[in-house]
Design a protein around this motif. Structure first.
Motif, mmCIF file in Angstrom:
data_model
loop_
_atom_site.group_PDB
_atom_site.id
_atom_site.type_symbol
_atom_site.label_atom_id
_atom_site.label_comp_id
_atom_site.label_asym_id
_atom_site.label_seq_id
_atom_site.Cartn_x
_atom_site.Cartn_y
_atom_site.Cartn_z
ATOM 1 N N THR A 108 7.551 27.043 8.746
ATOM 2 C CA THR A 108 8.852 27.928 9.011
ATOM 3 C C THR A 108 9.131 29.024 7.939
ATOM 4 O O THR A 108 9.263 30.171 8.602
ATOM 5 N N PHE A 109 8.545 28.859 6.812
ATOM 6 C CA PHE A 109 8.468 30.266 5.956
ATOM 7 C C PHE A 109 7.643 31.292 6.301
ATOM 8 O O PHE A 109 7.723 32.351 6.431
ATOM 9 N N ASN A 110 6.199 30.718 7.069
ATOM 10 C CA ASN A 110 5.457 31.836 7.412
ATOM 11 C C ASN A 110 5.828 32.468 8.809
ATOM 12 O O ASN A 110 5.604 33.731 8.783
ATOM 13 N N VAL A 111 6.495 31.685 9.315
ATOM 14 C CA VAL A 111 7.092 32.403 10.710
ATOM 15 C C VAL A 111 8.092 33.534 10.446
ATOM 16 O O VAL A 111 8.285 34.502 10.779
ATOM 17 N N MET A 112 9.144 32.850 9.471
ATOM 18 C CA MET A 112 10.266 33.659 9.028
ATOM 19 C C MET A 112 9.735 34.961 8.312
ATOM 20 O O MET A 112 10.261 36.210 8.343
ATOM 21 N N ARG A 113 8.684 34.994 7.270
ATOM 22 C CA ARG A 113 8.312 36.112 6.655
ATOM 23 C C ARG A 113 7.705 37.083 7.419
ATOM 24 O O ARG A 113 7.761 38.448 7.337
ATOM 25 N N LEU A 114 6.825 36.709 8.579
ATOM 26 C CA LEU A 114 6.085 37.640 9.183
ATOM 27 C C LEU A 114 6.964 38.181 10.254
ATOM 28 O O LEU A 114 6.841 39.674 10.384
ATOM 29 N N ALA A 115 7.984 37.448 10.760
ATOM 30 C CA ALA A 115 9.063 38.053 11.906
ATOM 31 C C ALA A 115 9.934 39.114 11.131
ATOM 32 O O ALA A 115 10.092 40.196 11.680
ATOM 33 N N ALA A 116 10.140 38.805 9.819
ATOM 34 C CA ALA A 116 11.215 39.771 9.243
ATOM 35 C C ALA A 116 10.640 40.978 8.907
ATOM 36 O O ALA A 116 11.036 41.936 9.132
ATOM 37 N N ALA A 117 9.294 40.943 8.491
ATOM 38 C CA ALA A 117 8.735 42.202 8.249
ATOM 39 C C ALA A 117 8.651 43.008 9.383
ATOM 40 O O ALA A 117 8.628 44.118 9.245
ATOM 41 N N ILE A 158 0.771 -1.182 0.061
ATOM 42 C CA ILE A 158 0.004 0.167 -0.027
ATOM 43 C C ILE A 158 0.856 1.313 -0.155
ATOM 44 O O ILE A 158 1.871 1.415 1.000
ATOM 45 N N PRO A 159 0.458 2.136 -0.842
ATOM 46 C CA PRO A 159 1.527 3.340 -0.841
ATOM 47 C C PRO A 159 1.159 4.326 0.123
ATOM 48 O O PRO A 159 0.194 4.095 0.947
ATOM 49 N N ALA A 160 2.218 5.046 0.514
ATOM 50 C CA ALA A 160 1.987 6.001 1.511
ATOM 51 C C ALA A 160 0.942 7.098 1.392
ATOM 52 O O ALA A 160 0.393 7.284 0.131
ATOM 53 N N ASP A 161 0.609 7.542 2.391
ATOM 54 C CA ASP A 161 -0.723 8.437 2.237
ATOM 55 C C ASP A 161 -0.325 9.801 2.053
ATOM 56 O O ASP A 161 0.652 10.317 2.388
ATOM 57 N N LEU A 162 -0.847 10.252 1.003
ATOM 58 C CA LEU A 162 -0.415 11.619 0.111
ATOM 59 C C LEU A 162 -0.634 12.898 1.479
ATOM 60 O O LEU A 162 0.280 13.787 1.371
ATOM 61 N N ASP A 163 -1.841 12.757 1.772
ATOM 62 C CA ASP A 163 -2.248 13.870 2.811
ATOM 63 C C ASP A 163 -1.170 13.913 3.915
ATOM 64 O O ASP A 163 -1.061 15.212 4.391
ATOM 65 N N SER A 164 -0.846 12.675 4.362
ATOM 66 C CA SER A 164 0.299 12.901 5.843
ATOM 67 C C SER A 164 1.479 13.439 5.036
ATOM 68 O O SER A 164 1.858 14.192 5.916
ATOM 69 N N TYR A 165 1.796 13.329 3.776
ATOM 70 C CA TYR A 165 3.043 13.973 3.274
ATOM 71 C C TYR A 165 3.125 15.448 3.269
ATOM 72 O O TYR A 165 3.700 16.045 4.039
ATOM 73 N N LYS A 166 1.516 15.768 2.843
ATOM 74 C CA LYS A 166 1.441 17.161 2.706
ATOM 75 C C LYS A 166 1.397 17.737 4.022
ATOM 76 O O LYS A 166 1.920 19.008 4.065
ATOM 77 N N LYS A 167 0.852 17.243 4.936
ATOM 78 C CA LYS A 167 0.864 17.799 6.364
ATOM 79 C C LYS A 167 2.208 18.121 6.876
ATOM 80 O O LYS A 167 2.491 19.243 7.516
ATOM 81 N N THR A 168 3.102 17.137 6.758
ATOM 82 C CA THR A 168 4.360 17.271 7.353
ATOM 83 C C THR A 168 5.139 18.177 6.712
ATOM 84 O O THR A 168 5.732 19.311 7.229
ATOM 85 N N ILE A 169 5.087 18.552 5.288
ATOM 86 C CA ILE A 169 5.564 19.607 4.489
ATOM 87 C C ILE A 169 4.969 20.841 4.915
ATOM 88 O O ILE A 169 5.602 21.923 5.170
ATOM 89 N N SER A 170 3.625 20.991 5.158
ATOM 90 C CA SER A 170 3.182 22.022 5.585
ATOM 91 C C SER A 170 3.557 22.709 6.958
ATOM 92 O O SER A 170 3.880 23.653 6.969
ATOM 93 N N ILE A 171 3.452 21.662 7.906
ATOM 94 C CA ILE A 171 3.840 22.171 9.139
ATOM 95 C C ILE A 171 5.618 22.539 9.220
ATOM 96 O O ILE A 171 5.984 23.601 9.651
ATOM 97 N N ASN A 172 6.428 21.399 8.754
ATOM 98 C CA ASN A 172 7.805 22.045 8.975
ATOM 99 C C ASN A 172 8.499 22.928 7.919
ATOM 100 O O ASN A 172 9.458 23.631 8.387
ATOM 101 N N LEU A 173 7.898 22.988 6.751
ATOM 102 C CA LEU A 173 8.797 23.738 5.899
ATOM 103 C C LEU A 173 7.728 24.958 5.570
ATOM 104 O O LEU A 173 8.283 26.223 5.796
ATOM 105 N N VAL A 174 6.389 25.035 5.264
ATOM 106 C CA VAL A 174 5.693 26.261 4.932
ATOM 107 C C VAL A 174 5.498 26.769 6.190
ATOM 108 O O VAL A 174 5.547 28.138 6.337
#
Length: 255
Positions: A120-129, A102-118
């Motif tokens: 980070t970008f969200n916090v960084m952009r708002l703090a930098a501004a 059974i292949p890995a769950d795509l939504d789980s992958y998206k969630k990890t990328i959203s929290i850890n990467l997106v």
């Protein structure tokens, strides 16, 4: 940058690396806003006293993180927000194809990328501004951003495709972000912890944790959250540290 009398936003501050960083910075005379999704962040802020304030926020939410940044700016008064230590994140494990085919769950992958990467970008952009509006301090700085990567960015294990990719993305953002924000006198750094004594580590069996500790060349143990906090403090105070990743792992290279 001086820690004393400066104000910092710490994400993932309810426990582990974030909590230890908040404790160390407050002990050094800083004001801190502790940001987390867990209600326990309120109790931790109370323990740290008048120099600490808690904000419940999701790092992937633009609105909630803006509120956290605004709270830190307000707490900083005329000096505003001096820095961010971004520790919030999740660990995920899933094989691309499990033993039943059974292949890995795509939504789980998206969630990890959203929290850890997106996230980070969200916090960084708002703090930098917010920090770009600061008056430069005596050394010409307006702020510093410290993101948390992982040795999994380089030595990812079986089942860590999502986690390793997300942390590799954090590493990859460090240099271009530092180059871009240099015009605003804001530094950007990343720390890649190895195996540390955190709530995430407590989720794995004791024998597995002991095996990981034994794999560290020296010191032959798990890292302590305050050792991460100590490095974060050193990055804050050393103006020449910029656009770089520092591995904090006792020399371990995962097989």
């Amino acid at each position: 940058m001086q820690v004393k009398d400066s104000t910092f936003l710490i994400t993932g501050a309810a426990s582990g690396l974030g909590a230890a960083t908040a404790e160390r910075l407050v002990a050094a005379g800083a004001r801190v806003v502790l940001c987390d999704l867990s209600d326990s962040v309120n109790a931790h802020a109370l323990q740290l006293g008048a120099s600490a304030q808690a904000v419940l926020a999701d790092i992937t939410s633009a609105e909630q993180m803006q509120q956290a940044v605004d709270a830190a700016v307000a707490l900083g008064g005329e000096r505003g927000l001096s820095g961010v230590v971004h520790c919030a994140g999740v660990v995920s494990v899933a094989k691309l194809v499990d033993r039943d085919g059974i292949p890995a769950d795509l939504d789980s992958y998206k969630k990890t990328i959203s929290i850890n990467l997106v996230g980070t970008f969200n916090v960084m952009r708002l703090a930098a501004a917010a920090m770009a509006k600061n008056t430069p301090n005596e050394s010409g700085e307006r702020g510093v951003i410290i993101n948390t990567a992982s040795i999994a960015a380089f030595d990812g294990q079986v089942g860590q495709c999502a986690y390793s990719a997300s942390k590799a993305g954090v590493v990859g953002m460090s240099l271009p972000a530092a180059r871009e924000l240099s015009r605003h006198a804001i530094r950007v750094m990343a720390i890649a912890p190895g195996v540390f004594e955190t709530p995430m580590m407590s989720e794995i069996p004791d024998d597995a944790a002991q095996a990981l500790a034994a794999a560290v060349p020296f010191p032959k143990r798990l890292g302590r959250p305050d050792e991460f906090a100590q490095l974060a403090e050193q990055i804050i105070t050393n103006a020449m540290l910029n656009g770089e990743l520092i591995r904090l792992d006792g020399g371990i290279r995962m097989q």
